[in-house]
Design a protein around this motif. Structure first.
Motif, PDB file in Angstrom:
ATOM      1  N   ILE A  32      48.127  -4.033  -5.683  1.00  0.00           N
ATOM      2  CA  ILE A  32      48.211  -5.475  -5.406  1.00  0.00           C
ATOM      3  C   ILE A  32      48.970  -5.726  -4.099  1.00  0.00           C
TER       4      ILE A  32
ATOM      5  N   GLU B 299      54.028 -15.530  -4.737  1.00  0.00           N
ATOM      6  CA  GLU B 299      52.709 -15.514  -5.396  1.00  0.00           C
ATOM      7  C   GLU B 299      52.236 -14.084  -5.606  1.00  0.00           C
ATOM      8  N   VAL B 300      52.579 -13.210  -4.672  1.00  0.00           N
ATOM      9  CA  VAL B 300      52.188 -11.796  -4.818  1.00  0.00           C
ATOM     10  C   VAL B 300      52.937 -11.174  -6.008  1.00  0.00           C
TER      11      VAL B 300
ATOM     12  N   ASP C  31      54.013 -12.791  -8.581  1.00  0.00           N
ATOM     13  CA  ASP C  31      53.376 -13.371  -9.781  1.00  0.00           C
ATOM     14  C   ASP C  31      52.117 -12.594 -10.166  1.00  0.00           C
ATOM     15  N   GLU C  32      51.323 -12.277  -9.154  1.00  0.00           N
ATOM     16  CA  GLU C  32      50.066 -11.573  -9.432  1.00  0.00           C
ATOM     17  C   GLU C  32      50.341 -10.180 -10.008  1.00  0.00           C
TER      18      GLU C  32
ATOM     19  N   TYR D 202      51.567 -10.584 -13.623  1.00  0.00           N
ATOM     20  CA  TYR D 202      50.458 -10.930 -14.506  1.00  0.00           C
ATOM     21  C   TYR D 202      49.662  -9.672 -14.882  1.00  0.00           C
ATOM     22  N   ALA D 203      49.378  -8.853 -13.879  1.00  0.00           N
ATOM     23  CA  ALA D 203      48.616  -7.615 -14.134  1.00  0.00           C
ATOM     24  C   ALA D 203      49.408  -6.654 -15.022  1.00  0.00           C
TER      25      ALA D 203
END
Ligand code: HEM
Ligand SMILES: *[C@@H]1O[C@H](CO)[C@@H](O)[C@H](O)[C@H]1NC(C)=O
Ligand SMILES: *[C@@H]1O[C@H](CO)[C@@H](O)[C@H](O)[C@H]1NC(C)=O
Length: 336
Positions: free
Chosen positions: A50, A107-108, A110-111, A114-115
């Protein structure tokens, strides 16, 4: 003979035990790279992929993620306190002087979170995500790699005052900056090597304007700036206006993690006052700048060591301190 052997075995055992407890006493906890090997074997690969995707979309993101780890660790230790948003109980660090209109990359994170929650729920901390993302960002831009000690847990609070007071400002004096690093158990070598993080990324006009127009004096640029460079900077960073205009911290290779930042310092091309004073204010820091300017290898080796040391600042470890946040922006069980 048997008793001598037993004695030796006991002796070694005691030495090993005491060195482990010494390590945890000085590091504030015991982190190790294999922490998620059984509980979330894909964790490191998920973070890496990511971060790589984000870097491909926005090359500055590597710098922003590296800086997040630094701004996290200098406030209450590496505990992801910087990621918390404002809420009933929490005054976010995101609005502090060093952070507001400046830190990015949330935001990165967060991503990634989430993963990771889909892959292995409630297992990988946000603080460890920041430490891994800092390493991956360094590698992606051509810098050194290192094994990241893991096992940090996430804080239950934030510290706005800690963020304002502990993170050095670009116009701090060298003694102040040294003191702020000392408070985190980081020495002069760490300071100079970690300042090399400025080999990537940007700074806003507001972060160095003071150097371009001496208020108390004749209005001229700081004499430690190269004349040509000062003129270029003044053209795009006027006395007033353009506060958010971005400038490369390493004007030669702004997207590459290398030692040209140090070479630039030696020619008066350090963008921030806190960069240039490493060569103008102390023979000891200047010698270190010269060493890293002369050898990329020396810089890379020391940077890796110093980031690991920074990543060891007061982590929350063990089963009961802090928590594993499921959303990096808020503590568990808090709804808003
Ligand atoms: C020595 C004391 C330090 C001071 C005074 C300092 C100050 C600053 C300032 C003022 C900026 C620009 C902020 C803006 O204008 O928006 C910046 C950017 C940056 N800093 Fe530092 N810094 C220091 C140490 C570090 C360390 C230890 C690291 C990491 C190892 C680091 C990594 C970065 C990076 C990568 C950027 C660019 C971020 C981006 O482009 O998003 N800095 N720093
Ligand atoms: C450093 O910069 C801040 C923010 O721009 C400013 O308020 C402060 O007066 C400056 N400090 C010094 C010593 O110039
Ligand atoms: C600003 O001007 C004053 C007075 O001339 C001088 O003492 C000071 O060193 C100058 N500051 C810088 C950063 O050049």
């Amino acid at each position: 003979m048997a008793t001598l052997k037993n004695f030796l075995v006991m002796f070694i055992f005691v030495i090993v035990l005491s060195s482990i407890s010494l390590a945890s006493a000085t590091n504030g906890g015991y982190l190790y790279p294999q922490f998620y090997d059984r509980t979330c074997p894909k964790a490191q690969e998920i973070v890496r992929s990511i971060v790589a995707k984000a870097h491909a979309q926005d090359p500055r993101m590597a710098a922003s993620l590296l800086r997040l780890h630094f701004h996290d660790c200098f406030v209450k230790g590496c505990d992801a306190s910087i990621l918390l948003d404002n809420s009933g109980m929490i005054i976010s660090e995101k609005r502090s002087n060093p952070n507001k209109n400046s830190v990015r990359g949330f935001e990165v994170v967060d991503e990634i979170k989430y993963a990771l929650e889909r892959e292995c729920p409630e297992t990988v901390s946000c603080a460890d995500i920041l430490a891994l993302a800092a390493r991956d960002s360094t590698v992606l831009t051509g810098g050194p790699s290192w094994e990241v000690p893991l096992g940090r847990r996430d804080s239950l609070g934030a510290s706005l005052s800690g963020s304002n007071n502990n993170i050095p400002a670009p116009n701090n004096t060298l003694p102040t900056i040294i003191t702020k690093f000392k408070l985190q158990h980081l020495d002069l070598v760490d300071l100079v090597a970690l300042s090399g993080g400025h080999t990537i990324g940007d700074a806003r006009c507001t972060s160095f304007r003071q150097r371009l127009y001496n208020q108390s004096g004749n209005g001229l640029p700081d004499a430690t700036l190269s004349e040509g460079y000062a003129a270029e900077l003044r053209a795009r960073c006027p006395r007033s206006g353009g506060d958010q205009t971005l400038f490369f911290l390493d004007p030669l290779t702004p997207l590459e993690f290398d030692n040209l930042y140090f070479k630039s310092l030696l020619t008066g091309h350090g963008l921030l006052s806190s960069d240039e004073l490493l060569v103008t204010q102390s023979a000891a820091t200047r010698a270190l700048v010269e060493k890293f300017a002369a050898s990329n290898k020396a810089f890379f080796e020391q940077f890796a060591k110093s980031v690991v040391k920074m990543g060891n600042i007061s982590p929350l470890t063990g089963p009961t301190r802090g928590e594993i946040r499921t959303n990096c922006r808020k503590i568990n069980g808090e709804h808003y």
